[in-house]
Design an enzyme around this catalytic site. Structure first.
Site, PDB file in Angstrom:
ATOM      1  N   ALA A  95      16.284 -27.453 -12.572  1.00 17.83           N
ATOM      2  CA  ALA A  95      16.545 -25.508 -11.682  1.00 17.83           C
ATOM      3  C   ALA A  95      17.625 -26.157 -11.065  1.00 17.83           C
ATOM      4  O   ALA A  95      18.315 -26.746 -10.820  1.00 17.83           O
ATOM      5  CB  ALA A  95      14.771 -26.082 -11.038  1.00 17.83           C
ATOM      6  N   GLY A 150      12.617 -28.646 -15.388  1.00 17.33           N
ATOM      7  CA  GLY A 150      12.336 -27.113 -15.993  1.00 17.33           C
ATOM      8  C   GLY A 150      12.760 -26.960 -17.401  1.00 17.33           C
ATOM      9  O   GLY A 150      12.220 -26.046 -18.000  1.00 17.33           O
ATOM     10  N   GLU A 153       9.676 -28.885 -18.938  1.00 12.65           N
ATOM     11  CA  GLU A 153       8.931 -28.143 -19.293  1.00 12.65           C
ATOM     12  C   GLU A 153       8.989 -26.939 -19.667  1.00 12.65           C
ATOM     13  O   GLU A 153       8.170 -26.347 -20.383  1.00 12.65           O
ATOM     14  CB  GLU A 153       8.309 -28.191 -17.124  1.00 12.65           C
ATOM     15  CG  GLU A 153       8.393 -29.096 -16.902  1.00 12.65           C
ATOM     16  CD  GLU A 153       8.562 -28.799 -15.502  1.00 12.65           C
ATOM     17  OE1 GLU A 153       7.319 -29.650 -14.708  1.00 12.65           O
ATOM     18  OE2 GLU A 153       9.384 -28.149 -14.404  1.00 12.65           O
ATOM     19  N   GLU A 211      13.086 -34.808 -10.863  1.00  9.18           N
ATOM     20  CA  GLU A 211      12.150 -35.105  -9.970  1.00  9.18           C
ATOM     21  C   GLU A 211      11.750 -35.471  -8.508  1.00  9.18           C
ATOM     22  O   GLU A 211      12.077 -35.413  -7.587  1.00  9.18           O
ATOM     23  CB  GLU A 211      10.830 -33.871 -10.095  1.00  9.18           C
ATOM     24  CG  GLU A 211      11.368 -32.455 -11.040  1.00  9.18           C
ATOM     25  CD  GLU A 211      10.863 -32.478 -12.322  1.00  9.18           C
ATOM     26  OE1 GLU A 211      11.017 -31.631 -12.937  1.00  9.18           O
ATOM     27  OE2 GLU A 211      11.028 -33.590 -12.809  1.00  9.18           O
TER      28      GLU A 211
END
Length: 260
Positions: free
Chosen positions: A66, A112, A115, A135
């Site tokens: 991200a 992300g 994901e 993360e």
């Protein structure tokens, strides 16, 4: 439709979405998530599209995480809202889409990015791909479904280890874990993925959509996957594709499915 951070092309009923932020290693920011959401929504309702492929620009990264600069100063409420909106508008939406979405992972798929790949119906990786959920190194946890989808794909123990150590795994390890279906050379990634997409296109679109729904039901709280399968199986009998498929089989010819 024009987009800020993605490219969209359609060829032979296959749509390819390419995340196009090479200077940021295709990192996900709000604008990119919005672009992806709009594109997947549009392609999902386009009758000329049967399969969607998501990949990244270049050879280094699918999505390298991200865009941390966007949320570094968020509050508790803002953080929760970020995760909720992202899951609803993109990640969960992709997972529940009735058209197959394939992730062609062409390099780093971190945070992300992984994901996003896991929200797709399955994944194909280039041999240089690296995957992980780092993360916890930022004082966070995965917020776009990573704590839920990773255990479903690789098992609880491996997911616990990957998330808690923040370690990256190679494409071959990802294949051994069941996280990706195939590993191919970087130069062959999109052509290989297109071959699989072409195999999917030959089959009945309505039935494929019902298969996706039935498989997903097994992983949804409060849903009985067997009940969903039974209902979906019955619904297939009311389609033109069922009549075409059975007639073509009996007549010993190839079926021509319309998705109706």
């Amino acid at each position: 439709m024009s987009y800020e951070n993605i490219l969209v092309s359609i060829e032979e009923r296959i749509a390819t979405i390419t995340i196009n932020r090479p200077a940021k290693l295709n990192a996900l920011n709000k604008a990119t998530i919005s672009d992806l959401s709009k594109a997947v929504t549009a392609l999902g309702s386009d009758e000329n599209v049967r399969v969607i492929i998501i990949t990244g620009t270049g050879e280094k990264a699918f999505v390298a995480g991200a865009d941390i600069s966007e949320f570094a100063n968020y509050t508790v409420v803002e953080g929760a809202q970020l995760a909720a909106e992202g899951q609803e508008n993109l990640f969960d939406f992709i997972e529940k889409l009735r058209k197959p979405v394939i992730a062609a992972v062409n390099g780093f798929a971190l945070g992300g990015g992984l994901e996003l790949a896991m929200a797709c119906h399955f994944r194909i990786a280039s041999d240089n791909a690296k995957m992980g959920l780092p993360e916890v190194t930022l004082g966070l946890i995965p917020g776009y479904g990573g704590t839920q989808r990773l255990p479903q794909l690789v098992g609880k123990g491996r997911a616990m280890e990957m998330i808690m150590t923040a370690a990256m795994i190679s494409a071959e390890e990802a294949k051994q874990y069941g996280l990706v279906n195939h590993v191919v050379p970087q130069t062959e990634l999109l052509s290989f993925t297109n071959v699989i997409a072409q195999k999917i296109i030959k089959n009945a679109p309505f039935a494929i959509g019902k298969a996706i729904k039935s498989i997903n039901a097994n992983f949804e709280d409060g849903k009985n996957g067997f009940d969903t399968e039974i209902k979906s199986f019955g619904e297939c009998f009311g389609t033109a594709d069922f009549k075409e498929g059975t007639t073509a089989f009996l007549e010993k010819r190839k079926a021509e499915f319309t998705g109706k």
